[in-house]
Design a protein around this motif. Structure first.
Motif, PDB file in Angstrom:
ATOM      1  N   ALA A  27       0.861  -1.187   0.000  1.00  0.00           N
ATOM      2  CA  ALA A  27       0.000   0.000   0.000  1.00  0.00           C
ATOM      3  C   ALA A  27       0.895   1.233   0.000  1.00  0.00           C
ATOM      4  O   ALA A  27       1.852   1.302   0.773  1.00  0.00           O
ATOM      5  N   LEU A  28       0.599   2.172  -0.843  1.00  0.00           N
ATOM      6  CA  LEU A  28       1.356   3.423  -0.861  1.00  0.00           C
ATOM      7  C   LEU A  28       0.855   4.337   0.248  1.00  0.00           C
ATOM      8  O   LEU A  28      -0.324   4.311   0.610  1.00  0.00           O
ATOM      9  N   ALA A  29       1.766   5.131   0.801  1.00  0.00           N
ATOM     10  CA  ALA A  29       1.428   6.011   1.914  1.00  0.00           C
ATOM     11  C   ALA A  29       2.129   7.350   1.735  1.00  0.00           C
ATOM     12  O   ALA A  29       3.071   7.485   0.950  1.00  0.00           O
ATOM     13  N   GLU A  30       1.676   8.331   2.496  1.00  0.00           N
ATOM     14  CA  GLU A  30       2.287   9.658   2.427  1.00  0.00           C
ATOM     15  C   GLU A  30       3.660   9.666   3.072  1.00  0.00           C
ATOM     16  O   GLU A  30       4.533  10.444   2.702  1.00  0.00           O
ATOM     17  N   ASN A  31       3.868   8.787   4.044  1.00  0.00           N
ATOM     18  CA  ASN A  31       5.156   8.673   4.724  1.00  0.00           C
ATOM     19  C   ASN A  31       5.153   7.376   5.527  1.00  0.00           C
ATOM     20  O   ASN A  31       4.137   6.675   5.598  1.00  0.00           O
ATOM     21  N   ARG A  88      10.095  13.631  -0.940  1.00  0.00           N
ATOM     22  CA  ARG A  88       9.409  13.720   0.349  1.00  0.00           C
ATOM     23  C   ARG A  88       7.915  13.522   0.131  1.00  0.00           C
ATOM     24  O   ARG A  88       7.391  13.754  -0.943  1.00  0.00           O
ATOM     25  N   GLY A  89       7.237  13.078   1.200  1.00  0.00           N
ATOM     26  CA  GLY A  89       5.807  12.854   1.076  1.00  0.00           C
ATOM     27  C   GLY A  89       5.457  11.542   0.411  1.00  0.00           C
ATOM     28  O   GLY A  89       4.356  11.392  -0.125  1.00  0.00           O
ATOM     29  N   PHE A 126      -3.767  10.914  -4.201  1.00  0.00           N
ATOM     30  CA  PHE A 126      -2.323  10.707  -4.249  1.00  0.00           C
ATOM     31  C   PHE A 126      -1.635  11.911  -4.873  1.00  0.00           C
ATOM     32  O   PHE A 126      -2.203  12.580  -5.735  1.00  0.00           O
ATOM     33  N   ASN A 127      -0.392  12.130  -4.451  1.00  0.00           N
ATOM     34  CA  ASN A 127       0.499  13.017  -5.195  1.00  0.00           C
ATOM     35  C   ASN A 127       1.126  12.144  -6.275  1.00  0.00           C
ATOM     36  O   ASN A 127       2.143  11.490  -6.057  1.00  0.00           O
ATOM     37  N   ALA A 128       0.494  12.105  -7.430  1.00  0.00           N
ATOM     38  CA  ALA A 128       0.906  11.165  -8.476  1.00  0.00           C
ATOM     39  C   ALA A 128       2.354  11.391  -8.909  1.00  0.00           C
ATOM     40  O   ALA A 128       3.099  10.433  -9.151  1.00  0.00           O
ATOM     41  N   ALA A 129       2.766  12.636  -8.998  1.00  0.00           N
ATOM     42  CA  ALA A 129       4.142  12.933  -9.412  1.00  0.00           C
ATOM     43  C   ALA A 129       5.145  12.348  -8.424  1.00  0.00           C
ATOM     44  O   ALA A 129       6.164  11.761  -8.820  1.00  0.00           O
TER      45      ALA A 129
END
Length: 388
Positions: free
Chosen positions: A79-83, A219-220, A266-269
């Motif tokens: 799972a992708l996460a912000e941090n 970051r992020g 999500f921050n796709a970039a």
């Protein structure tokens, strides 16, 4: 594979003006990562965020594959996460604790995690027990075994703590957890990208990591691994229409994969940049990069120990790329400031970050120099000269 340090440094513009020894805080991004992030932001600028995400879907999805390859798992377990903290909390707060349950952790555990344990103790009456360290400073695996009883519902440790150079024996701890069928949560925030991490060999059920540190990502970004066979034993602390499907006016169905621990936005970039960063590391080889950065740290420890008034504070039978030290007279923040004036980046670890460990060792704060594979022997000499 032999690392081409000159090329790696050409890929890292930040080394031209600074000696960056704060990689355990945030490493310098390589150019391919920066270019991938910028390219996607340019696309968002040109055609819109949703449209850019749809067009870049293969690059976005590639991030799951790259991470899975790095830590030896299936992409459906990521799972992708912000941090890293966000990922860790999705796992920890999904555990079904009740009064009298016990959490076993390490003496060098990170503050953010311990605060989570303490909050859970206030909410549910769970008990927190710190497993003693052995003579080297790492978690004592024999002591861990002796502390196991039917009330232990979680073993949760930091693989490589924020201070002290220590690498905890994650795989040995995993053997204890598996033998007693106890859930095992591993904070690998400093470990992934610094040392080889194989979740199958370690035997953890959950693992969290960040992108900005040794992976050299933006970051992020971060991720959570949850073992497929363990996934249904967790209840995500919150759900949305990405992590679950609204199936009737009175019900919903969670996703079958680890993306049930994600949310819609999500921050796709940044995610695409993280995938490029992990691919970059996979191409170099984690064994090769880890061997180099740990070798640099070993050399730095040896040289630092010869400076009058300075004490290297690293612990552990096995040590990584983080080197910590104190001075008899100058506080850590002053040393950090003085080094910054000579274009050397280091950081400071204070007692509040690993309170149990610092109190036990009677340390208020220390200077942390954290090495990466793109650092050089000449940069070590510059550090030694400046400190001398």
């Amino acid at each position: 594979m032999t690392l081409d340090i000159d090329k790696l440094r050409r890929d890292t513009p930040g080394v031209k003006n600074r000696i960056h020894l704060n990689n355990a805080g945030a490493a310098l991004m390589p150019l391919p990562v920066y270019e991938a992030v910028k390219e996607h932001l340019d696309l968002e600028l040109a055609i819109g965020g949703y449209e850019a995400h749809a067009r870049a879907r293969p690059a976005f999805e590639r991030t799951y594959d790259a991470i899975a390859k790095l830590i030896n798992c299936d992409r459906t377990e990521i799972a992708l996460a912000e941090n890293a903290t966000d990922g860790w909390q999705m796992a920890f707060y999904g555990m079904p604790f009740k009064p009298g349950d016990r959490i076993l952790t390490a003496e060098a555990e990170y503050a953010a995690n311990v605060i989570g344990y303490l909050q859970m103790a206030k909410r549910t009456g769970v008990k927190i027990d710190f497993v003693p360290s052995d003579a080297s400073g790492q978690m004592d695996v024999a002591a861990l075994e002796q502390m196991i009883d039917e009330r232990v519902k979680l073993i949760s440790i930091t693989h490589i703590p924020t201070n002290g150079g220590l690498i905890n024996p994650a795989a040995e701890i995993g053997k204890v957890a598996r033998r007693h069928d106890i859930p095992y949560l591993l904070d690998a925030c400093q470990a992934v990208g610094q040392v080889p991490v194989d979740v199958a060999a370690i035997g953890c059920d959950m693992l969290s990591a960040t992108g900005r540190k040794y992976l050299r990502g933006p970051r992020g970004t971060g991720f959570l691994y949850v073992r497929q066979g363990f996934m249904d034993k967790l209840e995500p602390p919150f759900l949305d229409m990405h992590s679950a499907k609204w199936t009737s006016l009175t019900d919903y169905k969670m996703r079958d994969d680890a993306r049930r621990f994600e949310n819609w936005e999500f921050n796709a970039a940044a995610v695409i940049g993280l995938g490029v960063a992990v691919d970059y590391l996979n191409a170099l080889g984690i064994k090769e990069t880890s061997h180099r950065l740990r070798g640099l740290a070993k050399t730095a420890r040896e040289k630092l120990s010869k400076i009058r008034g300075l004490t290297v504070q690293d612990i552990g039978a096995e040590q990584g790329g983080i080197v910590t030290f104190t001075h008899d007279e100058k506080p850590a923040e002053e040393i950090k400031k003085l080094l910054s004036e000579t274009t050397i980046n280091v950081s400071v670890s204070s007692a509040s970050s690993t309170l149990y460990d610092f109190q036990k060792r009677d340390i208020d704060d220390l200077v942390r120099a954290s090495f990466h594979y793109y650092n050089t022997e000449d940069e070590i000499e510059a550090l030694i000269t400046a400190l001398s």
